[in-house]
Design an enzyme around this catalytic site. Sequence first.
Site, PDB file in Angstrom:
ATOM      1  N   HIS A 200       9.329   0.996   1.049  1.00  0.00           N
ATOM      2  CA  HIS A 200       9.749   1.875  -0.049  1.00  0.00           C
ATOM      3  C   HIS A 200      10.540   3.113   0.417  1.00  0.00           C
ATOM      4  O   HIS A 200      11.723   3.174   0.215  1.00  0.00           O
ATOM      5  CB  HIS A 200       8.586   2.325  -0.958  1.00  0.00           C
ATOM      6  CG  HIS A 200       7.829   1.191  -1.549  1.00  0.00           C
ATOM      7  ND1 HIS A 200       8.440   0.215  -2.296  1.00  0.00           N
ATOM      8  CD2 HIS A 200       6.501   0.840  -1.483  1.00  0.00           C
ATOM      9  CE1 HIS A 200       7.527  -0.674  -2.684  1.00  0.00           C
ATOM     10  NE2 HIS A 200       6.357  -0.324  -2.199  1.00  0.00           N
ATOM     11  N   ASP A 251       7.899  -7.918  -3.176  1.00  0.00           N
ATOM     12  CA  ASP A 251       6.788  -7.001  -3.465  1.00  0.00           C
ATOM     13  C   ASP A 251       5.839  -7.552  -4.529  1.00  0.00           C
ATOM     14  O   ASP A 251       5.088  -8.476  -4.259  1.00  0.00           O
ATOM     15  CB  ASP A 251       7.363  -5.624  -3.830  1.00  0.00           C
ATOM     16  CG  ASP A 251       6.332  -4.504  -3.775  1.00  0.00           C
ATOM     17  OD1 ASP A 251       5.146  -4.784  -3.541  1.00  0.00           O
ATOM     18  OD2 ASP A 251       6.705  -3.329  -3.974  1.00  0.00           O
TER      19      ASP A 251
HETATM   20 ZN   LIG Z   1       3.493  -3.354  -1.377  1.00  0.00          ZN
END
Ligand SMILES: [Zn+2]
Length: 335
Positions: A200, A251
């Site tokens: 991220h 994800d």
């Molecule tokens: Zn994750």
Amino acid sequence: MAERLSLPGFVDAHSHAFQRALRGRDEGRDFWAWRDGMLAEAARQTPETVRSGYAQVYRELRSAGYTAVGEFHYLGFEEALAAWDAAHEAGVDLVVLHTAYARGGLDRFRQESVSEYLGEVEELAGRGVRIGLAPHSVRACPPDWLEEIGRYAEREGLPLHVHADEQPREIEECLAEHELRPLELLARTGCLSPHTTIVHATHASAAELDLLAESGARVCLCPTTEANLGDGFAPVEGLLARGIPLCIGSDSNVRIDPLEELRELDGIGRRQTGRRDLFSPASLLAIGSSEGAAALRLDEWHGVEVDLGHPSLRGIEPERIPGALVAGCHAGVLL
Ligand SMILES: [Zn+2]
């Protein structure tokens, strides 16, 4: 028969396969409310549901062009073995990023000590599972765990993946506890190196991005999930300016399409800069494939083929195919 073009397979460097079950549900008002639903889904998993459910998700990933997957796994030891079996059944190359979890979350996520965690890692490796280290986050792992795991990754040459800077609250809590931002804490505890992939980095500061660049660590962006969860915009301009290597992940598996992840990543950068030439099509395809393999320390993975007879490639000159894939195609063109 229509012509085909061979490409390196796409690499999904960050997956939580069980979260596929949340697709289409009312996901709560923000990330933290979504997380409650996610934890409930995690709580009901067993080795049997992981074996059968993950095989379905990995088949979906494979049919979308992902031939290798990094499964960021925090459901327990037996479930790690089940995920490994599921990948085998579905025909994808898996790396189990086995998660260290000291505090928070559910009982099943946690180990009593960092040595118990490293014992699990060694046991999995001993059973032939391709493994990586994954301290879940600075929320879940205190500094002494991070130090030990960083040393172990360095010594054994294993990939180290960790979530960081996804949500502002995580940064505020880290500052309150350590007077450091998450990537500063990871640098301080020896967890930033060329083996490291930060997942991220959505709210990373300029100073944190400098630390990443100095360390040789890479960043895994998961744009469709980051949009779905309301995380924010990845700092694409700042990452690119510093030459920080990037890769992609599906994800939460709310959407499974590597071309869409790459298009979103490029689109964020274009919106941030007003420029259209940040990434070449070839560099985007590398972010979707070889860069993910490097993040997982995979030397070999299967390729994919592009269906050149697909309607979305009609009228495209051969040299424009890579650009057309990223700009105007979905995973349905991949075989
Ligand atoms: Zn994750």
